[in-house]
Design a protein around this motif. Structure first.
Motif, mmCIF file in Angstrom:
data_model
loop_
_atom_site.group_PDB
_atom_site.id
_atom_site.type_symbol
_atom_site.label_atom_id
_atom_site.label_comp_id
_atom_site.label_asym_id
_atom_site.label_seq_id
_atom_site.Cartn_x
_atom_site.Cartn_y
_atom_site.Cartn_z
ATOM 1 N N ARG A 131 -7.695 4.738 3.023
ATOM 2 C CA ARG A 131 -6.504 5.604 3.019
ATOM 3 C C ARG A 131 -6.324 6.380 4.327
ATOM 4 O O ARG A 131 -6.375 7.605 4.331
ATOM 5 C CB ARG A 131 -6.505 6.576 1.825
ATOM 6 N N PRO A 132 -6.089 5.748 5.456
ATOM 7 C CA PRO A 132 -6.017 4.300 5.623
ATOM 8 C C PRO A 132 -7.387 3.682 5.896
ATOM 9 O O PRO A 132 -8.349 4.393 6.171
ATOM 10 C CB PRO A 132 -5.103 4.150 6.853
ATOM 11 N N ASP A 133 -7.464 2.330 5.842
ATOM 12 C CA ASP A 133 -8.718 1.641 6.108
ATOM 13 C C ASP A 133 -9.190 1.961 7.532
ATOM 14 O O ASP A 133 -8.401 1.958 8.490
ATOM 15 C CB ASP A 133 -8.535 0.132 5.965
ATOM 16 N N ARG A 136 -13.932 12.976 2.907
ATOM 17 C CA ARG A 136 -13.015 12.699 1.787
ATOM 18 C C ARG A 136 -12.672 11.216 1.700
ATOM 19 O O ARG A 136 -12.486 10.675 0.615
ATOM 20 C CB ARG A 136 -11.748 13.536 1.981
ATOM 21 N N ARG A 137 -12.611 10.542 2.838
ATOM 22 C CA ARG A 137 -12.180 9.143 2.863
ATOM 23 C C ARG A 137 -13.336 8.143 2.858
ATOM 24 O O ARG A 137 -13.119 6.942 2.772
ATOM 25 C CB ARG A 137 -11.312 8.913 4.101
ATOM 26 N N ASP A 169 -8.037 0.845 -4.217
ATOM 27 C CA ASP A 169 -9.348 0.228 -4.007
ATOM 28 C C ASP A 169 -10.106 0.025 -5.317
ATOM 29 O O ASP A 169 -11.152 -0.623 -5.331
ATOM 30 C CB ASP A 169 -10.194 1.103 -3.072
ATOM 31 N N ASN A 170 -9.598 0.593 -6.388
ATOM 32 C CA ASN A 170 -10.278 0.475 -7.688
ATOM 33 C C ASN A 170 -9.270 0.084 -8.770
ATOM 34 O O ASN A 170 -8.999 0.846 -9.703
ATOM 35 C CB ASN A 170 -10.958 1.795 -8.050
ATOM 36 N N GLU A 184 0.833 -1.204 0.000
ATOM 37 C CA GLU A 184 0.000 0.000 0.000
ATOM 38 C C GLU A 184 0.869 1.257 0.000
ATOM 39 O O GLU A 184 0.582 2.225 -0.713
ATOM 40 C CB GLU A 184 -0.914 -0.018 1.224
ATOM 41 N N GLN A 185 1.953 1.231 0.763
ATOM 42 C CA GLN A 185 2.855 2.383 0.808
ATOM 43 C C GLN A 185 3.556 2.596 -0.526
ATOM 44 O O GLN A 185 3.734 3.728 -0.974
ATOM 45 C CB GLN A 185 3.891 2.176 1.911
#
Length: 467
Positions: free
Chosen positions: A421-423, A457-458, A232-233, A223-224
């Motif tokens: 971002r993050p979960d 936003r998240r 996620d897409n 992820e980093q």
């Protein structure tokens, strides 16, 4: 007189033979006799490497001078050649003499053109060479400026300090010209290191989790490494980096930043004996406050590693939310909730879930904690729903797939609200608010608004696990 002329002719003839053959011998009768030997050839050596065979050293040196002059002209001022040339005489038949073109090419291949350059050194190790000290300075400055400019573009930030984490220097050395790189290449070497960044092409059905498992890479690392794409897409054909860029230098920046942050409102639970036990009622809606916060943010290569609060100023006080909790007993009948499948939907009511979750307000956030004295976000939701016989996956990412999806407009108390971002995950309590284990500045179970700048936003969706 006649005898003198004859003797002179004999001597002249012998001398002619000597000149032509290079060899005379004396016979038994004391008379000099001419003999024949082969003409000597020379193996030409440049820096102890054979470059060809020539008839004369002078010819070999002339070609050597032509080659070196051409090379020095092509490399310009400051270049020089420090090579040794010698010749080894041979008297062997059937040796092929090198043509001028063959000899020139061979000389050019073995000659090393050198120049004074500047070694760029990181923590005592030379990583590359550039042509002069000005280029070395420009390389280091341009690497720093990329991060400085990003701070300067933010009107709420002021740069306080910028420096390299490593010990950097440069010094003059004499090196082969082939080892000298230009400014752009030097920047690339210092920023990316020598390790090649490996990539994976996304296939149908791939997720970042499945790619991480397939290649044995921790999900957090993957992820980093791909923070610049929407993980996620993913779509077939997208490129996912499998390794992190490892910069040889680390630019440390410190900036003073002004931010406006929300102050979550507190929630007060009041017992009400006129309200049926198990039911809740909102007596007064809460409202978040606001405060100006001045922070000292430390970043390494643009990524935040530390933030310190320098000053805080409340500009709007939060308004407390008051919830009535019923204590009135209507029936002694005990209702035992049905235990569904681990990822199914339970029969508890949303108000019950919210009321139970509220008991933990203020409990500390601890990564990996599952309660009851401390929680992380998914540990909190899992603990709350488990109380009602509903068993959720352990991670926020895993909880994205439980129950059924629900739109933001149809949210009801007890629904899971999900973020990326993050979960992150929390429990919707109504009025656009949710309760969750926050890893932010408060690091505790608290209530936040879905409409806040951070969470709106998240926000990526919601799931309903209650009937």
């Amino acid at each position: 007189m006649r005898s003198f002329k004859i003797a002179s002719l004999v001597l002249l003839s012998i001398w002619t033979v000597v000149c032509l053959t290079g060899f005379i011998r004396v016979g038994q009768d004391g008379v000099a006799v001419a003999g024949y030997v082969s003409t000597p050839l020379f193996v030409m050596m440049v820096d102890d490497q054979e470059v060809g065979v020539v008839k004369s050293a002078a010819k070999g040196l002339a070609i050597y001078d032509e080659v070196t002059e051409k090379l020095l002209q092509s490399y310009g001022d400051g270049a020089f050649i420090d090579a040794s040339v010698r010749f080894k005489e041979i008297r062997t038949e059937n040796v092929k003499i090198s043509s001028e073109n063959e000899l020139a090419q061979a000389i050019e291949q073995v000659i090393v053109v050198k120049s004074n350059a500047y070694a760029m050194v990181v923590d005592g190790k030379t990583v590359c060479y550039v042509k002069d000290s000005n280029v070395a300075e420009e390389v280091f400055e341009e690497i720093k400026n990329a991060y400085v400019e990003a701070i300067q573009q933010n009107k709420d930030s002021q740069l306080q300090e910028v420096f390299f984490k490593e010990d950097i220097s440069y010094h003059e050395e004499m090196v082969p010209v082939s080892q000298i790189v230009d400014k752009d290449k030097a920047i690339q070497i210092l920023k990316q290191g020598s390790e090649e960044i490996k990539e994976y092409e996304v296939k149908e059905g791939d997720t970042l989790w499945s790619i991480a498992r397939e290649h044995g890479i921790p999900f957090s690392v993957l992820e980093q490494a791909n923070a610049d794409i929407d993980v996620d897409n993913l779509h077939p054909g997208d490129k996912v980096k499998l390794t992190l860029e490892r910069q040889l230098v680390t630019v440390v920046t410190k900036e003073r930043q002004k931010a406006v942050e929300e102050i979550p409102f507190e929630t007060e639970i009041r017992l009400d004996n006129t309200l049926e036990k198990g039911k809740t009622k909102v007596l007064k809606e809460g409202e978040n406050g606001q405060k100006e916060v001045y922070l000292l943010i430390t970043k390494e290569n643009g990524k935040e590693i530390k933030r310190e609060v320098l000053e805080e100023k409340v500009i709007k006080e939060p308004a407390k939310k008051v919830i009535l909790k019923g204590t009135k007993v209507i029936s002694k009948k005990v209702i035992t909730p049905t235990v569904p499948a681990s990822s199914g939907r339970g029969s508890a009511r949303g108000g019950d879930v919210v009321a139970f979750a509220m008991q933990f307000l203020g409990r500390p956030y601890v990564y990996g904690a599952e309660g009851p004295n401390a929680f992380d976000c998914s540990g909190f939701t899992q603990y709350v729903y488990k109380h009602f016989g509903i068993y959720l996956p352990r991670t926020a990412y895993g909880q994205r797939s439980v129950g059924v999806p629900v739109s933001k407009d149809d949210l009801a108390p007890g629904d899971l609200v999900l973020f990326s971002r993050p979960d992150h995950v929390g429990i919707y309590i109504g009025g656009g608010q949710f309760i969750h284990a926050s890893s932010g500045a408060y690091k505790a179970i608290c209530i936040s608004s879905l409409n806040s700048s951070s969470y709106s936003r998240r926000y990526i969706g919601a799931r309903r696990v209650l009937n």
